[in-house]
Design a protein around this motif. Structure first.
Motif, PDB file in Angstrom:
ATOM      1  N   THR A 258      39.810  40.240  58.406  1.00  0.00           N
ATOM      2  CA  THR A 258      38.636  41.034  58.068  1.00  0.00           C
ATOM      3  C   THR A 258      38.588  41.402  56.604  1.00  0.00           C
ATOM      4  O   THR A 258      39.620  41.574  55.941  1.00  0.00           O
ATOM      5  CB  THR A 258      38.605  42.322  58.922  1.00  0.00           C
ATOM      6  OG1 THR A 258      37.535  43.161  58.504  1.00  0.00           O
ATOM      7  CG2 THR A 258      39.903  43.090  58.834  1.00  0.00           C
ATOM      8  N   ASP A 260      37.482  44.249  53.728  1.00  0.00           N
ATOM      9  CA  ASP A 260      37.607  45.708  53.677  1.00  0.00           C
ATOM     10  C   ASP A 260      36.278  46.284  54.168  1.00  0.00           C
ATOM     11  O   ASP A 260      35.313  46.384  53.420  1.00  0.00           O
ATOM     12  CB  ASP A 260      37.911  46.153  52.250  1.00  0.00           C
ATOM     13  CG  ASP A 260      37.917  47.665  52.094  1.00  0.00           C
ATOM     14  OD1 ASP A 260      38.013  48.368  53.122  1.00  0.00           O
ATOM     15  OD2 ASP A 260      37.822  48.139  50.950  1.00  0.00           O
ATOM     16  N   MET A 264      37.470  46.713  59.851  1.00  0.00           N
ATOM     17  CA  MET A 264      38.887  46.658  59.474  1.00  0.00           C
ATOM     18  C   MET A 264      39.600  47.920  59.930  1.00  0.00           C
ATOM     19  O   MET A 264      40.689  47.876  60.517  1.00  0.00           O
ATOM     20  CB  MET A 264      39.045  46.493  57.964  1.00  0.00           C
ATOM     21  CG  MET A 264      40.505  46.508  57.498  1.00  0.00           C
ATOM     22  SD  MET A 264      40.688  46.639  55.702  1.00  0.00           S
ATOM     23  CE  MET A 264      40.321  48.397  55.450  1.00  0.00           C
ATOM     24  N   HIS A 265      38.998  49.073  59.676  1.00  0.00           N
ATOM     25  CA  HIS A 265      39.622  50.334  60.068  1.00  0.00           C
ATOM     26  C   HIS A 265      39.615  50.507  61.582  1.00  0.00           C
ATOM     27  O   HIS A 265      40.545  51.103  62.149  1.00  0.00           O
ATOM     28  CB  HIS A 265      38.915  51.495  59.371  1.00  0.00           C
ATOM     29  CG  HIS A 265      39.095  51.486  57.881  1.00  0.00           C
ATOM     30  ND1 HIS A 265      40.308  51.761  57.281  1.00  0.00           N
ATOM     31  CD2 HIS A 265      38.227  51.213  56.879  1.00  0.00           C
ATOM     32  CE1 HIS A 265      40.177  51.673  55.969  1.00  0.00           C
ATOM     33  NE2 HIS A 265      38.925  51.337  55.697  1.00  0.00           N
ATOM     34  N   ALA A 276      43.988  42.058  56.168  1.00  0.00           N
ATOM     35  CA  ALA A 276      42.910  42.740  55.457  1.00  0.00           C
ATOM     36  C   ALA A 276      42.748  42.115  54.081  1.00  0.00           C
ATOM     37  O   ALA A 276      43.695  42.057  53.292  1.00  0.00           O
ATOM     38  CB  ALA A 276      43.217  44.225  55.329  1.00  0.00           C
ATOM     39  N   TYR A 278      41.142  42.024  50.398  1.00  0.00           N
ATOM     40  CA  TYR A 278      40.590  42.952  49.414  1.00  0.00           C
ATOM     41  C   TYR A 278      40.156  42.197  48.157  1.00  0.00           C
ATOM     42  O   TYR A 278      40.898  41.369  47.628  1.00  0.00           O
ATOM     43  CB  TYR A 278      41.639  44.001  49.018  1.00  0.00           C
ATOM     44  CG  TYR A 278      41.731  45.153  49.987  1.00  0.00           C
ATOM     45  CD1 TYR A 278      41.098  46.358  49.731  1.00  0.00           C
ATOM     46  CD2 TYR A 278      42.434  45.025  51.175  1.00  0.00           C
ATOM     47  CE1 TYR A 278      41.172  47.416  50.621  1.00  0.00           C
ATOM     48  CE2 TYR A 278      42.520  46.068  52.078  1.00  0.00           C
ATOM     49  CZ  TYR A 278      41.890  47.267  51.794  1.00  0.00           C
ATOM     50  OH  TYR A 278      41.960  48.298  52.692  1.00  0.00           O
ATOM     51  N   PRO A 288      44.147  50.010  55.438  1.00  0.00           N
ATOM     52  CA  PRO A 288      44.194  50.118  56.893  1.00  0.00           C
ATOM     53  C   PRO A 288      45.451  50.889  57.291  1.00  0.00           C
ATOM     54  O   PRO A 288      46.561  50.513  56.911  1.00  0.00           O
ATOM     55  CB  PRO A 288      44.250  48.654  57.356  1.00  0.00           C
ATOM     56  CG  PRO A 288      44.825  47.909  56.195  1.00  0.00           C
ATOM     57  CD  PRO A 288      44.390  48.639  54.962  1.00  0.00           C
ATOM     58  N   ALA A 293      49.402  45.904  59.816  1.00  0.00           N
ATOM     59  CA  ALA A 293      48.373  45.371  58.920  1.00  0.00           C
ATOM     60  C   ALA A 293      49.027  44.718  57.705  1.00  0.00           C
ATOM     61  O   ALA A 293      49.980  45.263  57.135  1.00  0.00           O
ATOM     62  CB  ALA A 293      47.425  46.467  58.475  1.00  0.00           C
ATOM     63  N   ILE A 295      48.031  43.361  53.937  1.00  0.00           N
ATOM     64  CA  ILE A 295      47.003  43.393  52.901  1.00  0.00           C
ATOM     65  C   ILE A 295      47.155  42.168  52.018  1.00  0.00           C
ATOM     66  O   ILE A 295      48.248  41.886  51.510  1.00  0.00           O
ATOM     67  CB  ILE A 295      47.102  44.682  52.083  1.00  0.00           C
ATOM     68  CG1 ILE A 295      46.753  45.889  52.964  1.00  0.00           C
ATOM     69  CG2 ILE A 295      46.205  44.625  50.853  1.00  0.00           C
ATOM     70  CD1 ILE A 295      47.026  47.223  52.329  1.00  0.00           C
TER      71      ILE A 295
END
Length: 332
Positions: A258, A260, A264-265, A276, A278, A288, A293, A295
């Motif tokens: 996903t 951001d 995602m959250h 995640a 970014y 997250p 998770a 990043i």
């Protein structure tokens, strides 16, 4: 004791407000917590164990509507005659966000100084961004010093709810999908390119691991582009689910890839393995909140810029994130 929390407008920020709600419940176990929130956030709040009721805010993003906010505050005061609110926590920094608690006559109104909210708030905090770099920390700090470990957001989803949504949408009940969330309400500078999503879908799809695309009605076109570019390796569910249904589908995912975004959250709060992505935004500010998770970002000199569109016109922060950077984090 009754506590009113004025929630943010964004879905992701609403999830990040849950640590505050958890700490409130820990400090006041018998308190009734009600949340004033937009209608689109209500399904999230219904999945939070700490929330006793949601008061629907009728206002659109950025809408001022002074007299309507005054009327809503007075209705809350009139409907609370038998058990009045003692405290209100105003999470958005906008001046207008503090109007409803003020007109509701709630005696203790707490929030950040924000847009010079003298008089509207009885307790105005000054934000220390170095002490609280994360948005979730800033919300939670309104009730006092933070614990060593901030409570994680946790959304509830039952097997019965999960099975029901699959039957409603005609999806197989036994498969464990990898779910892609290719949208981002904030703007294109937060969206991984469709061709990268398509390449990843072709590489991981199998009879036991379908690839499902989730998002709002605004993401339908993006979803169709991914389906076409992947040769049909993904199933486009964008615009076909309510937020409630999206929550229950994500809860069954093998993994989630996903941008951001709000979803995602949601995925983080459901404890799903999560990659995640970014670009223009920062995981320092809105990471997250999940131990599972990962990043993925490039750390370019020009990012994070926090712009809706790439100001340099190249979007290297996301174009340069290749599917190989993502697939290594997905469960086999």
């Amino acid at each position: 004791m009754k506590i009113l929390v004025v929630a943010p407008s964004w879905i992701g920020d609403t999830v990040l407000s849950q640590p505050l709600l958890t700490l409130l419940k820990q400090q006041h176990p018998t308190a009734r917590i009600e949340v004033l929130a937009p209608v689109w956030s209500a399904p999230l709040l219904a999945r939070m164990a700490e929330v006793d009721a949601t008061i629907t805010s009728p206002f659109a993003h950025g809408e001022f509507s002074f007299w309507a906010r005054r009327a809503l505050g007075r209705r809350i005061r009139e409907n609370s005659a038998l058990a009045e609110f003692s405290h209100a926590y105003v999470l958005p920094n906008a001046w207008k966000s503090a109007l409803v608690p003020f007109f509701a006559g709630i005696p203790h109104r707490i929030g950040y100084h924000g847009e010079a909210r003298y008089g509207l708030l009885t307790e105005r905090h000054r934000l220390d961004t170095s002490l609280h770099p994360q948005l979730a920390q800033r919300y939670a700090a309104l009730i006092g010093p933070l614990p060593d470990t901030l409570p994680r957001p946790v959304l509830q989803s039952s097997p019965a709810q999960q099975g029901a949504v699959r039957r409603t949408l005609g999806l197989p009940e036994q498969s464990a999908p990898v779910i892609f969330c290719p949208g981002a309400e904030y703007g294109p500078a937060k969206r991984w390119p469709t061709w990268h999503f398509a390449t990843l879908a072709r590489r991981i799809v199998s009879p036991d691991t379908p690839v499902w695309l989730l998002g709002s009605g605004k993401d339908v076109t993006i979803g169709e582009q991914i389906v076409q570019a992947s040769g049909g390796a993904a199933i486009n569910l964008c615009g076909q689910t309510s937020l409630d249904q999206a929550i229950d589908l994500i809860a069954t995912a093998r993994a989630v890839v996903t941008n951001d975004s709000g979803l995602m959250h949601v995925a983080a709060a459901l404890g799903r393995p999560l990659v995640a992505l970014y670009g223009s935004s920062s995981p320092t500010y809105t990471p997250p909140l999940s131990p599972v998770a990962q990043i993925v970002r490039q750390n370019l000199p020009c990012s994070p810029c926090f712009k809706r569109e790439c100001p340099l016109g190249h979007l290297d922060c996301l174009n340069g994130l290749k599917p190989d950077n993502v697939i290594k984090y997905l469960p086999s």
